[in-house]
Design an enzyme around this catalytic site. Structure first.
Site, PDB file in Angstrom:
ATOM      1  N   ARG A  85     -56.336 113.544  81.331  1.00 41.07           N
ATOM      2  CA  ARG A  85     -57.569 112.932  80.861  1.00 41.07           C
ATOM      3  C   ARG A  85     -58.568 112.866  82.026  1.00 41.07           C
ATOM      4  O   ARG A  85     -58.189 112.647  83.186  1.00 41.07           O
ATOM      5  CB  ARG A  85     -57.315 111.508  80.345  1.00 41.07           C
ATOM      6  CG  ARG A  85     -56.597 111.443  79.007  1.00 41.07           C
ATOM      7  CD  ARG A  85     -57.466 111.961  77.851  1.00 41.07           C
ATOM      8  NE  ARG A  85     -56.801 111.858  76.558  1.00 41.07           N
ATOM      9  CZ  ARG A  85     -56.119 112.840  75.971  1.00 41.07           C
ATOM     10  NH1 ARG A  85     -55.991 114.012  76.563  1.00 41.07           N
ATOM     11  NH2 ARG A  85     -55.584 112.656  74.783  1.00 41.07           N
ATOM     12  N   HIS A  87     -61.230 121.406  77.540  1.00 38.79           N
ATOM     13  CA  HIS A  87     -60.159 120.635  76.883  1.00 38.79           C
ATOM     14  C   HIS A  87     -59.408 121.524  75.887  1.00 38.79           C
ATOM     15  O   HIS A  87     -59.333 121.206  74.688  1.00 38.79           O
ATOM     16  CB  HIS A  87     -60.742 119.389  76.196  1.00 38.79           C
ATOM     17  CG  HIS A  87     -59.703 118.324  75.946  1.00 38.79           C
ATOM     18  ND1 HIS A  87     -59.953 116.978  76.102  1.00 38.79           N
ATOM     19  CD2 HIS A  87     -58.409 118.395  75.541  1.00 38.79           C
ATOM     20  CE1 HIS A  87     -58.859 116.285  75.800  1.00 38.79           C
ATOM     21  NE2 HIS A  87     -57.907 117.130  75.461  1.00 38.79           N
TER      22      HIS A  87
HETATM   23  P1  NDP Z   1     -45.257 111.518  77.506  1.00 41.66           P
HETATM   24  O1  NDP Z   1     -45.492 110.134  77.039  1.00 41.66           O
HETATM   25  O2  NDP Z   1     -44.132 112.306  76.902  1.00 41.66           O
HETATM   26  O3  NDP Z   1     -45.028 111.536  79.082  1.00 41.66           O
HETATM   27  C1  NDP Z   1     -45.745 110.712  79.939  1.00 41.66           C
HETATM   28  C2  NDP Z   1     -45.118 110.785  81.320  1.00 41.66           C
HETATM   29  O4  NDP Z   1     -45.928 110.030  82.229  1.00 41.66           O
HETATM   30  C3  NDP Z   1     -43.720 110.132  81.362  1.00 41.66           C
HETATM   31  O5  NDP Z   1     -42.871 110.885  82.211  1.00 41.66           O
HETATM   32  C4  NDP Z   1     -43.999 108.759  81.974  1.00 41.66           C
HETATM   33  O6  NDP Z   1     -42.919 108.214  82.702  1.00 41.66           O
HETATM   34  C5  NDP Z   1     -45.118 109.106  82.926  1.00 41.66           C
HETATM   35  N1  NDP Z   1     -45.880 107.896  83.271  1.00 41.66           N
HETATM   36  C6  NDP Z   1     -46.585 107.085  82.445  1.00 41.66           C
HETATM   37  N2  NDP Z   1     -47.126 106.077  83.139  1.00 41.66           N
HETATM   38  C7  NDP Z   1     -46.750 106.243  84.429  1.00 41.66           C
HETATM   39  C8  NDP Z   1     -46.966 105.516  85.624  1.00 41.66           C
HETATM   40  N3  NDP Z   1     -47.689 104.389  85.629  1.00 41.66           N
HETATM   41  N4  NDP Z   1     -46.407 105.982  86.757  1.00 41.66           N
HETATM   42  C9  NDP Z   1     -45.654 107.101  86.774  1.00 41.66           C
HETATM   43  N5  NDP Z   1     -45.409 107.849  85.662  1.00 41.66           N
HETATM   44  C10 NDP Z   1     -45.952 107.417  84.508  1.00 41.66           C
HETATM   45  O7  NDP Z   1     -46.634 112.315  77.298  1.00 41.66           O
HETATM   46  P2  NDP Z   1     -46.867 113.868  77.034  1.00 41.66           P
HETATM   47  O8  NDP Z   1     -46.117 114.625  78.071  1.00 41.66           O
HETATM   48  O9  NDP Z   1     -46.637 114.203  75.617  1.00 41.66           O
HETATM   49  O10 NDP Z   1     -48.456 113.967  77.290  1.00 41.66           O
HETATM   50  C11 NDP Z   1     -49.016 113.619  78.537  1.00 41.66           C
HETATM   51  C12 NDP Z   1     -50.533 113.578  78.449  1.00 41.66           C
HETATM   52  O11 NDP Z   1     -51.073 114.897  78.366  1.00 41.66           O
HETATM   53  C13 NDP Z   1     -51.107 112.892  77.216  1.00 41.66           C
HETATM   54  O12 NDP Z   1     -51.077 111.484  77.344  1.00 41.66           O
HETATM   55  C14 NDP Z   1     -52.527 113.442  77.185  1.00 41.66           C
HETATM   56  O13 NDP Z   1     -53.365 112.605  77.939  1.00 41.66           O
HETATM   57  C15 NDP Z   1     -52.400 114.799  77.872  1.00 41.66           C
HETATM   58  N6  NDP Z   1     -52.653 115.909  76.955  1.00 41.66           N
HETATM   59  C16 NDP Z   1     -53.701 116.755  77.202  1.00 41.66           C
HETATM   60  C17 NDP Z   1     -53.947 117.832  76.382  1.00 41.66           C
HETATM   61  C18 NDP Z   1     -55.029 118.789  76.685  1.00 41.66           C
HETATM   62  O14 NDP Z   1     -55.295 119.671  75.879  1.00 41.66           O
HETATM   63  N7  NDP Z   1     -55.689 118.685  77.818  1.00 41.66           N
HETATM   64  C19 NDP Z   1     -53.118 118.081  75.202  1.00 41.66           C
HETATM   65  C20 NDP Z   1     -52.031 117.167  75.047  1.00 41.66           C
HETATM   66  C21 NDP Z   1     -51.825 116.110  75.884  1.00 41.66           C
HETATM   67  P3  NDP Z   1     -41.534 107.832  81.980  1.00 41.66           P
HETATM   68  O15 NDP Z   1     -40.897 109.170  81.631  1.00 41.66           O
HETATM   69  O16 NDP Z   1     -40.774 107.115  83.040  1.00 41.66           O
HETATM   70  O17 NDP Z   1     -41.899 107.020  80.774  1.00 41.66           O
HETATM   71  C1  OXD Z   2     -53.906 115.417  73.092  1.00 47.15           C
HETATM   72  C2  OXD Z   2     -55.099 116.179  73.436  1.00 47.15           C
HETATM   73  O1  OXD Z   2     -53.722 114.337  73.646  1.00 47.15           O
HETATM   74  O2  OXD Z   2     -55.467 117.100  72.677  1.00 47.15           O
HETATM   75  O3  OXD Z   2     -53.132 115.885  72.250  1.00 47.15           O
HETATM   76  O4  OXD Z   2     -55.719 115.942  74.479  1.00 47.15           O
END
Ligand code: NDP
Ligand code: OXD
Length: 306
Positions: A221, A269
């Site tokens: 993000r 994006h």
């Molecule tokens: P998940 O919820 O599966 O994974 C999030 C990861 O971040 C986990 O490993 C979590 O740790 C870690 N995390 C969260 N908070 C912290 C913190 N404070 N400190 C350290 N690690 C942290 O999410 P996804 O992998 O499915 O998606 C990740 C992000 O990708 C989405 O939230 C979105 O913002 C972005 N995205 C962007 C897209 C694009 O087109 N640009 C498309 C899709 C998603 P833990 O495993 O320990 O819980």
């Molecule tokens: C998502 C994105 O979070 O598209 O899936 O950014």
């Protein structure tokens, strides 16, 4: 059963037909202010009124992986927030991040500029051991990206909230191991959810801790990155470049200094698109489980914000 849809970007009749194919008697309709309240919702970035007018929603399915737009709203406590998990996004994210890493690692921007200038010139070889990649966020997408990078034999570090063990990946966890993770990495890939703990995490302090000649890939993000800090570290030469897919304001305003910056690659994006067929199949499967009164994966924990 009544299902409300809210997604200005998607094809409404695809969703209505797809849901009717499974539940012919369901009332499925696009939500607009004043619509009859629904039992379930499928939505991307709805307005506050969407929840204010539907206090009895049992669950809302987020049409994306990131739930930050929903978490900014007041959502009734009994409404489960269920996000997309992978649904075809993980492989896209792996493609995008590997492409960005390889493009920088192999100097392809330089070779393209050379070719445009009619210049035949071989630049220095960079060795993999000098190119450790750090993946912030080892969730559904981060895990796939880390494994894909391992496939190209890069040294890979990863950072998550809870400790993890992944074959071939040096794992770090929690705020106390953030500095060690950064110091071990030259390329930084952000795949964190946007929460109160992670906003502005790509700031001067943290980016300065990357190895000299560092490179930033933000596919999570825009509000993870402090734009001015990235520009300052590119100017100082500590960072060599960045690939950015997400921005604080989208579309990126035309006057923003990122546009046209020689060291920044920009995409709008698109690193992992929400795919209609895969999303519909996942949401249908989860709704079937919820209707049986059983728990599903991908329910957002409100206290941690993801
Ligand atoms: P998940 O919820 O599966 O994974 C999030 C990861 O971040 C986990 O490993 C979590 O740790 C870690 N995390 C969260 N908070 C912290 C913190 N404070 N400190 C350290 N690690 C942290 O999410 P996804 O992998 O499915 O998606 C990740 C992000 O990708 C989405 O939230 C979105 O913002 C972005 N995205 C962007 C897209 C694009 O087109 N640009 C498309 C899709 C998603 P833990 O495993 O320990 O819980
Ligand atoms: C998502 C994105 O979070 O598209 O899936 O950014």
């Amino acid at each position: 059963m009544r299902i409300a849809l809210y997604n200005p970007d998607s094809r409404a009749e695809f969703w209505i037909n797809g849901l009717h194919a499974v539940w012919p008697d369901a009332e499925v309709a696009l939500w607009s202010p004043g619509s009859a309240p629904a039992d379930f919702a499928i939505a991307w970035a709805p307005p506050q009124a969407f929840f204010d007018e539907q206090p009895g929603l049992q669950a809302v399915f987020n049409l994306g992986a990131g739930v930050d737009a929903l978490m900014r709203l007041r959502i009734p406590l009994q409404t489960q927030v269920v996000r997309l998990e992978d649904a075809g996004m993980a492989v896209q994210m792996a493609e995008y991040v590997c492409h960005a890493v390889l493009r920088h690692f192999r100097g392809l921007d330089t070779y393209e500029a050379d070719a445009r200038a009619g210049r035949w010139c071989k630049h220095e070889v960079v060795v993999r051991s000098d190119f450790p990649v750090g993946v912030m966020g080892l969730g559904v997408l981060g895990m796939r990206v880390a494994q894909a990078l391992r496939g190209f034999e890069f040294p890979v570090n990863a950072w998550s909230r809870q400790p993890k063990m992944v074959d071939g990946v040096q794992c770090f966890a929690g705020a106390e191991q953030l500095d060690a993770f950064l110091a071990a990495s030259k390329v930084l890939v952000c795949l964190l959810p946007l929460t109160v703990d992670t906003q502005n995490i790509l700031n001067h302090r943290n980016l300065s801790r990357l190895q000299p000649g560092g490179y930033v890939i933000n596919v999570a993000r825009g509000a993870h990155l402090v734009d001015a800090d990235l520009l300052a570290l590119l100017d100082s030469g500590h960072l060599a470049g960045a690939t950015l897919d997400v921005f604080r304001t989208e579309p990126l305003p035309s006057e923003h200094p990122f546009w046209g910056h020689a060291q920044i690659n920009i995409t709008p994006h698109i690193s992992a698109r929400t795919l209609d067929a895969e999303s519909l199949a996942q949401i249908v499967a989860k709704l079937q489980v919820l209707l049986l009164g059983q728990p599903v994966d991908g329910v957002v924990q409100r206290d941690r914000g993801y």
